[in-house]
Design a protein around this motif. Structure first.
Motif, PDB file in Angstrom:
ATOM      1  N   SER A  53      30.771  25.327  45.645  1.00  0.00           N
ATOM      2  CA  SER A  53      30.045  24.330  44.851  1.00  0.00           C
ATOM      3  C   SER A  53      28.626  24.810  44.561  1.00  0.00           C
ATOM      4  CB  SER A  53      29.996  23.005  45.620  1.00  0.00           C
ATOM      5  OG  SER A  53      29.187  22.064  44.955  1.00  0.00           O
ATOM      6  N   TRP A  54      27.979  25.410  45.550  1.00  0.00           N
ATOM      7  CA  TRP A  54      26.627  25.942  45.368  1.00  0.00           C
ATOM      8  C   TRP A  54      26.620  27.142  44.419  1.00  0.00           C
ATOM      9  CZ3 TRP A  54      24.730  30.559  48.164  1.00  0.00           C
ATOM     10  CH2 TRP A  54      23.397  30.837  47.877  1.00  0.00           C
ATOM     11  N   LEU A  55      27.571  28.062  44.604  1.00  0.00           N
ATOM     12  CA  LEU A  55      27.635  29.246  43.760  1.00  0.00           C
ATOM     13  C   LEU A  55      27.984  28.895  42.312  1.00  0.00           C
ATOM     14  CD1 LEU A  55      29.514  31.711  46.159  1.00  0.00           C
ATOM     15  CD2 LEU A  55      27.076  31.761  45.551  1.00  0.00           C
ATOM     16  N   MET A  56      28.803  27.868  42.131  1.00  0.00           N
ATOM     17  CA  MET A  56      29.203  27.461  40.780  1.00  0.00           C
ATOM     18  C   MET A  56      28.016  27.010  39.949  1.00  0.00           C
ATOM     19  SD  MET A  56      32.725  25.490  41.880  1.00  0.00           S
ATOM     20  CE  MET A  56      32.800  24.402  40.467  1.00  0.00           C
ATOM     21  N   LYS A  57      26.984  26.496  40.605  1.00  0.00           N
ATOM     22  CA  LYS A  57      25.794  26.061  39.874  1.00  0.00           C
ATOM     23  C   LYS A  57      25.015  27.245  39.305  1.00  0.00           C
ATOM     24  CE  LYS A  57      25.178  21.914  42.711  1.00  0.00           C
ATOM     25  NZ  LYS A  57      24.313  21.229  43.702  1.00  0.00           N
ATOM     26  N   ILE A  58      25.252  28.429  39.865  1.00  0.00           N
ATOM     27  CA  ILE A  58      24.550  29.626  39.390  1.00  0.00           C
ATOM     28  C   ILE A  58      25.296  30.219  38.206  1.00  0.00           C
ATOM     29  CG2 ILE A  58      23.633  31.891  40.041  1.00  0.00           C
ATOM     30  CD1 ILE A  58      23.584  30.867  42.947  1.00  0.00           C
ATOM     31  N   SER A  59      26.504  30.746  38.461  1.00  0.00           N
ATOM     32  CA  SER A  59      27.297  31.281  37.354  1.00  0.00           C
ATOM     33  C   SER A  59      28.686  31.663  37.836  1.00  0.00           C
ATOM     34  CB  SER A  59      26.618  32.520  36.733  1.00  0.00           C
ATOM     35  OG  SER A  59      26.689  33.615  37.627  1.00  0.00           O
ATOM     36  N   HIS A  60      29.581  31.811  36.879  1.00  0.00           N
ATOM     37  CA  HIS A  60      30.950  32.252  37.146  1.00  0.00           C
ATOM     38  C   HIS A  60      30.955  33.630  37.814  1.00  0.00           C
ATOM     39  CE1 HIS A  60      35.232  33.060  36.249  1.00  0.00           C
ATOM     40  NE2 HIS A  60      34.827  34.244  35.839  1.00  0.00           N
ATOM     41  N   LYS A  61      30.155  34.542  37.306  1.00  0.00           N
ATOM     42  CA  LYS A  61      30.119  35.894  37.874  1.00  0.00           C
ATOM     43  C   LYS A  61      29.576  35.887  39.297  1.00  0.00           C
ATOM     44  CE  LYS A  61      29.918  38.725  33.699  1.00  0.00           C
ATOM     45  NZ  LYS A  61      29.176  39.788  32.953  1.00  0.00           N
ATOM     46  N   THR A  62      28.606  35.035  39.551  1.00  0.00           N
ATOM     47  CA  THR A  62      28.055  34.956  40.903  1.00  0.00           C
ATOM     48  C   THR A  62      29.126  34.558  41.906  1.00  0.00           C
ATOM     49  OG1 THR A  62      25.873  34.345  40.041  1.00  0.00           O
ATOM     50  CG2 THR A  62      26.320  33.847  42.353  1.00  0.00           C
ATOM     51  N   VAL A  63      29.951  33.585  41.523  1.00  0.00           N
ATOM     52  CA  VAL A  63      31.036  33.134  42.409  1.00  0.00           C
ATOM     53  C   VAL A  63      31.921  34.300  42.805  1.00  0.00           C
ATOM     54  CG1 VAL A  63      33.120  31.724  42.556  1.00  0.00           C
ATOM     55  CG2 VAL A  63      31.063  30.767  41.513  1.00  0.00           C
ATOM     56  N   PHE A  64      32.425  35.018  41.820  1.00  0.00           N
ATOM     57  CA  PHE A  64      33.472  35.988  42.105  1.00  0.00           C
ATOM     58  C   PHE A  64      32.952  37.357  42.547  1.00  0.00           C
ATOM     59  CE2 PHE A  64      35.671  32.698  39.748  1.00  0.00           C
ATOM     60  CZ  PHE A  64      36.749  32.493  40.589  1.00  0.00           C
ATOM     61  N   PHE A  65      31.772  37.739  42.120  1.00  0.00           N
ATOM     62  CA  PHE A  65      31.176  38.958  42.682  1.00  0.00           C
ATOM     63  C   PHE A  65      30.842  38.745  44.163  1.00  0.00           C
ATOM     64  CE2 PHE A  65      29.771  40.610  38.317  1.00  0.00           C
ATOM     65  CZ  PHE A  65      30.779  41.568  38.308  1.00  0.00           C
ATOM     66  N   SER A  66      30.403  37.538  44.506  1.00  0.00           N
ATOM     67  CA  SER A  66      30.113  37.221  45.910  1.00  0.00           C
ATOM     68  C   SER A  66      31.385  37.302  46.751  1.00  0.00           C
ATOM     69  CB  SER A  66      29.499  35.825  46.028  1.00  0.00           C
ATOM     70  OG  SER A  66      28.282  35.742  45.337  1.00  0.00           O
ATOM     71  N   MET A  67      32.464  36.736  46.229  1.00  0.00           N
ATOM     72  CA  MET A  67      33.726  36.765  46.969  1.00  0.00           C
ATOM     73  C   MET A  67      34.292  38.181  47.060  1.00  0.00           C
ATOM     74  SD  MET A  67      34.042  33.803  48.061  1.00  0.00           S
ATOM     75  CE  MET A  67      32.235  33.650  47.998  1.00  0.00           C
ATOM     76  N   ALA A  68      34.101  38.965  45.999  1.00  0.00           N
ATOM     77  CA  ALA A  68      34.552  40.363  46.035  1.00  0.00           C
ATOM     78  C   ALA A  68      33.797  41.142  47.106  1.00  0.00           C
ATOM     79  CB  ALA A  68      34.363  41.018  44.666  1.00  0.00           C
ATOM     80  N   GLY A  69      32.481  40.911  47.192  1.00  0.00           N
ATOM     81  CA  GLY A  69      31.683  41.581  48.207  1.00  0.00           C
ATOM     82  C   GLY A  69      32.108  41.200  49.608  1.00  0.00           C
TER      83      GLY A  69
END
Length: 419
Positions: A362-378
């Protein structure tokens, strides 16, 4: 056990994780409606998942000890009843109270306490009733039934919500009470020897982590990460479908079930094939995490819904490779006397992964789509590296010899190796 008795027990036990995952997964498609009806923020909505899972994660170690001391059924059956009562509390609050949010959360916490004594203890019960190849197959079935519950949950939740959004809460007691009766009469648990005192028990547990903690602790966090990403992705996808694409109802439930279906089929096949071959188990885990990492990286570059669903399904297949392997490693890591505590600690960490998924997404979604999934990839990549370098059960740096590692022998030295 006789074959017929074993089959009856397996069917009964398989229902336990199905009921458990309904507690979160069935609510996922309902959360946007709940948010609108009660005037909640995204974070407040995510707490209905988080508090359930936190309560379970905190209580699980206690019920693990109690199950080792008094027996698995004596924990599982009352836990299912408590789980159902929590659903009644949340349902009545949503139905009858004008300001129902806090009361709903209270019911969810009670449900979480009940959930603590369900699937984690069922894993220990599998280890008690089965051995060798039958045990690995049974654990694969448990993980698959867990996933089957996740597949059915969004569909069932979406269908029941057509009546009213809070009707899902009243579904829990019906299922929980029915499964409690089935487990009580369908599972013939072996009589347990007199349990250890708490001090003896904690001493034995400390020795387990001293001997095996090098790979056992990383294994716990790998499982937690898999569930963290899975429930975060479901939360993200549910919100995306309803807010961006205006897809709701049964269609939304079916779409949410697609990635989970990939995980379920993979988990079942994996559990049936890997048996107790530890070198193979480790390779399958690394492969699963590599697929999950690649999936998260790929999703970051696309916003087309069909590509997102397809790539998230690929990631779920990676999770389906991972989870049965962890179940086999962790369940087989200790003797039966301490198994309830170990599987419960693992279940606790898994629940904590589920708890933190929705609010962090929910917090990451407020930033951007790429932020969500690059964070999860990392995150997935870090866990992949950790698995490759640290999860080496059976090596000289672990708890067995290299010879036993290469032969795929079970961790329990006193048990006959499967043929």
């Amino acid at each position: 056990m006789e074959a017929k008795q074993g089959t009856s027990a397996m069917i009964a036990i398989a229902f336990i994780p199905i009921v458990m995952v309904l507690g979160n997964s069935m609510l996922v498609p309902v959360l946007p409606t709940m948010k609108a009806k009660l005037g909640l923020t995204q974070f407040q909505t995510s707490l209905t998942i988080t508090l359930f899972s936190l309560a379970a994660g905190i209580i699980i170690p206690l019920v693990g000890y109690l199950s080792d001391r008094f027996g698995r059924k004596w924990i599982i059956v009352p836990s299912l009843i408590i789980y159902g009562i929590g659903g009644i509390i949340s349902g009545l609050a949503a139905w009858l109270l004008e300001n129902s949010y806090i009361s709903i959360l209270v019911g969810r916490i009670i449900q979480g306490i009940g959930a603590a004594g369900t699937a984690p203890i069922a894993m220990a019960l599998i280890g008690d009733l089965y051995s060798g190849a039958e045990e690995s197959k049974a654990l694969g079935i448990i993980e698959s039934s867990n996933g089957m519950g996740k597949i059915l949950s969004p569909i069932i939740g979406s269908a029941i919500a057509l009546i009213t959004w809070y009707a899902v809460f009243f579904t829990f007691p019906i299922l929980c009470f029915a499964v409690a009766v089935y487990v009580w009469f369908g599972v013939k648990e072996k009589k347990k020897a007199e349990g250890q005192s708490l001090s003896q028990y904690l001493g034995a547990l400390g020795q387990i982590f001293k001997d095996k903690g090098r790979w056992l602790i990383p294994s716990f966090f790998v499982g937690a990460t898999g569930l963290f990403i899975l429930f975060g992705v479901l939360f993200y996808l549910s919100d995306l479908l309803e807010d961006t694409y205006k897809i709701a109802g049964m269609i939304k439930g079916v779409i949410l079930a697609i990635p989970l279906f990939g995980m379920v089929v993979t988990a079942y096949i994996t559990g049936a094939k890997i048996k107790q071959n530890k070198p193979l188990i480790r390779r399958v885990m690394v492969t699963g995490l590599a697929i999950l990492t690649a999936s998260m990286v790929s999703v970051a570059f696309f916003k087309q819904i069909y590509l997102i669903i397809g790539l998230l399904t690929a990631g779920s297949i990676g999770t389906g490779l991972l989870l049965p392997c962890l179940n086999i490693l962790i369940t087989g890591a200790v003797e039966k006397a301490e198994r309830g505590m170990i599987t419960s600690l693992y279940g606790s960490v898994r629940f904590l992964g589920v708890a933190f998924g929705p609010p962090i997404f929910s917090w990451l979604m407020k930033i951007s789509h790429k932020t969500v999934f690059f964070s999860m990839a990392g995150l997935s990549f870090v866990i992949l590296i950790s698995t490759f370098f640290f999860i080496k059960p059976g090596t000289k740096n672990g708890d067995e010899t290299n010879k036993e590692y290469e032969s795929g022998t079970l961790f329990r030295k006193n048990e006959k190796a499967p043929t």
